[in-house]
Design an enzyme around this catalytic site. Structure first.
Site, PDB file in Angstrom:
ATOM      1  N   ASP A 191      15.754  47.273 -82.517  1.00 24.98           N
ATOM      2  CA  ASP A 191      15.480  48.263 -81.469  1.00 24.98           C
ATOM      3  C   ASP A 191      14.613  47.150 -80.349  1.00 24.98           C
ATOM      4  O   ASP A 191      14.664  47.717 -79.145  1.00 24.98           O
ATOM      5  CB  ASP A 191      14.707  49.492 -81.492  1.00 24.98           C
ATOM      6  CG  ASP A 191      13.487  49.217 -82.539  1.00 24.98           C
ATOM      7  OD1 ASP A 191      13.458  48.083 -83.128  1.00 24.98           O
ATOM      8  OD2 ASP A 191      12.744  50.130 -82.638  1.00 24.98           O
ATOM      9  N   HIS A 192      14.702  45.938 -80.675  1.00 23.97           N
ATOM     10  CA  HIS A 192      14.088  44.889 -79.570  1.00 23.97           C
ATOM     11  C   HIS A 192      15.032  43.853 -79.359  1.00 23.97           C
ATOM     12  O   HIS A 192      15.678  43.435 -80.159  1.00 23.97           O
ATOM     13  CB  HIS A 192      12.687  44.287 -80.441  1.00 23.97           C
ATOM     14  CG  HIS A 192      11.626  45.008 -80.264  1.00 23.97           C
ATOM     15  ND1 HIS A 192      10.302  44.925 -79.695  1.00 23.97           N
ATOM     16  CD2 HIS A 192      11.314  46.103 -81.474  1.00 23.97           C
ATOM     17  CE1 HIS A 192       9.614  45.996 -80.089  1.00 23.97           C
ATOM     18  NE2 HIS A 192      10.039  46.553 -81.354  1.00 23.97           N
ATOM     19  N   GLU A 244       8.011  42.130 -87.661  1.00 22.11           N
ATOM     20  CA  GLU A 244       8.577  43.509 -88.722  1.00 22.11           C
ATOM     21  C   GLU A 244       9.689  42.725 -89.619  1.00 22.11           C
ATOM     22  O   GLU A 244      10.799  43.359 -89.621  1.00 22.11           O
ATOM     23  CB  GLU A 244       9.074  44.414 -87.702  1.00 22.11           C
ATOM     24  CG  GLU A 244       8.004  45.487 -87.198  1.00 22.11           C
ATOM     25  CD  GLU A 244       8.466  46.879 -86.877  1.00 22.11           C
ATOM     26  OE1 GLU A 244       8.253  47.487 -87.920  1.00 22.11           O
ATOM     27  OE2 GLU A 244       8.822  47.071 -85.769  1.00 22.11           O
ATOM     28  N   ASN A 297       3.209  45.684 -77.974  1.00 24.08           N
ATOM     29  CA  ASN A 297       3.316  47.168 -77.804  1.00 24.08           C
ATOM     30  C   ASN A 297       2.276  47.445 -76.764  1.00 24.08           C
ATOM     31  O   ASN A 297       1.743  48.421 -76.853  1.00 24.08           O
ATOM     32  CB  ASN A 297       2.780  47.702 -79.456  1.00 24.08           C
ATOM     33  CG  ASN A 297       3.869  48.083 -80.189  1.00 24.08           C
ATOM     34  OD1 ASN A 297       5.063  48.441 -79.894  1.00 24.08           O
ATOM     35  ND2 ASN A 297       3.674  47.686 -81.451  1.00 24.08           N
ATOM     36  N   ASN A 318      11.258  40.933 -82.379  1.00 19.39           N
ATOM     37  CA  ASN A 318      10.971  41.927 -83.357  1.00 19.39           C
ATOM     38  C   ASN A 318      12.359  42.278 -83.947  1.00 19.39           C
ATOM     39  O   ASN A 318      13.048  42.879 -83.391  1.00 19.39           O
ATOM     40  CB  ASN A 318      10.110  43.198 -82.892  1.00 19.39           C
ATOM     41  CG  ASN A 318       9.814  44.143 -84.021  1.00 19.39           C
ATOM     42  OD1 ASN A 318      10.579  44.445 -84.639  1.00 19.39           O
ATOM     43  ND2 ASN A 318       8.812  44.704 -83.635  1.00 19.39           N
ATOM     44  N   ASP A 323       5.443  40.942 -80.551  1.00 23.22           N
ATOM     45  CA  ASP A 323       5.558  42.276 -80.142  1.00 23.22           C
ATOM     46  C   ASP A 323       4.281  42.841 -79.743  1.00 23.22           C
ATOM     47  O   ASP A 323       3.436  43.168 -80.712  1.00 23.22           O
ATOM     48  CB  ASP A 323       6.098  43.039 -81.064  1.00 23.22           C
ATOM     49  CG  ASP A 323       6.343  44.786 -80.884  1.00 23.22           C
ATOM     50  OD1 ASP A 323       5.696  44.967 -79.731  1.00 23.22           O
ATOM     51  OD2 ASP A 323       6.798  45.460 -81.672  1.00 23.22           O
ATOM     52  N   ASP A 335       7.434  42.810 -75.271  1.00 20.66           N
ATOM     53  CA  ASP A 335       7.404  41.505 -76.105  1.00 20.66           C
ATOM     54  C   ASP A 335       7.340  40.475 -75.241  1.00 20.66           C
ATOM     55  O   ASP A 335       7.970  40.235 -74.210  1.00 20.66           O
ATOM     56  CB  ASP A 335       8.922  41.407 -76.942  1.00 20.66           C
ATOM     57  CG  ASP A 335       9.197  42.409 -77.695  1.00 20.66           C
ATOM     58  OD1 ASP A 335       8.897  42.496 -79.044  1.00 20.66           O
ATOM     59  OD2 ASP A 335       9.749  43.566 -77.284  1.00 20.66           O
TER      60      ASP A 335
END
Length: 258
Positions: free
Chosen positions: A248-249, A34, A149, A7, A147, A219
């Site tokens: 951020d991943h 994303e 989540n 991501n 991802d 992930d």
DNA sequence: ATGGTAGCATCGCTA
């Protein structure tokens, strides 16, 4: 075959970092989430110069998924293959790469348990199971990655007490992940590292969470039995979360025997 | 301390 999921939290903001990382890691198949790009803004030529064929399914501003491949891209399906009303968000794209049926997914965040977006997350996961079941079969080479989540287990969360009544760990979403596994998929990182604790793939930008080691493993690379048998190595490349302007991943890497 | 940061179509939303 080296397959990765990442991501990137805006491909426009991250392109140089992604290019450098591809040069270093040399994956064969890359699943990006994303991208936050419309299809006509996707830098296909940039990736072509790195040796990749690409497919992108985006909408601009939010969401957006892509698959990059050095081993071919065939039978592309953007969105769900369930024949009903298309999902309004660009969150899934499926293609056959090197003989493996790959779905690249960006599962809705959910926001909070009392939010409509959480209901959407659960129904999206139901549709993902339906999609995979219609699109392929568990006795084929199948990878469902991205991802999610969802942190599969409490040990995939830096402090489970902080996630009471929160998304990413709730029973209904974990049940839907378990349903994908019941269909015939295995969490390849967990299979490779059965005893690993506190290995994370996402850290909030805020509070210095990365430096404090406060993250989640959300992930995932899920593989069918034939893929799992070929899996010889897996790692979260947390180095890619360091330095200037990171996503951020962190990317997750899986190596499959030929 | 209900904060904090990053990205977007940027003053409000999404993660």
């Amino acid at each position: 075959m080296r397959i990765v999921t990442w991501n990137v939290n805006s491909l426009r903001a991250r392109l140089e970092r992604v290019e450098d990382w591809l040069t270093d890691v040399q994956p064969d198949v890359v699943c990006l989430q994303e991208t936050k790009l419309a299809d006509d803004a996707f830098p296909a030529l940039t990736f072509e110069a790195h040796g990749y064929e690409t497919v992108h399914y985006g909408q601009g501003q939010w969401n957006g998924v892509a698959i990059l491949s050095k081993v071919g891209i065939a039978d592309v399906v953007a969105n769900f293959a369930d024949g009903i009303e298309p999902d309004p968000d660009a969150r899934i794209i499926t293609a056959t790469c090197g003989g493996v049926r790959v779905s690249c997914c960006y599962v809705p965040n959910g926001r909070s348990l009392d939010d409509d977006h959480y209901t959407y997350k659960l129904s999206w996961l139901d549709r993902l199971l339906e999609h995979v079941g219609r699109d392929t079969s568990p006795d084929h080479d199948v990878i469902v990655t991205g991802d999610f989540n969802i942190a599969p287990e409490d040990r995939d969360v830096y402090d489970i007490a902080k996630f009471e009544n929160a998304t990413h760990v709730s029973v209904p979403e974990r049940e839907r992940l378990a349903a994908l596994c019941d269909w015939g998929l295995t969490d390849l990182f967990r299979r490779q590292h059965a005893d690993a604790e506190r290995v994370f793939s996402w850290w909030d930008y805020r509070n210095g969470d990365f430096h404090k080691g406060n993250g989640l493993r959300i992930d995932l690379v899920l593989g069918s039995a034939s893929v799992a048998e070929r899996c010889e190595w897996s790692v979260v490349d947390r180095n890619a979360r360091k330095g200037k302007q990171p996503s951020d991943h962190a990317p997750v890497i899986v190596d499959l025997r030929d």
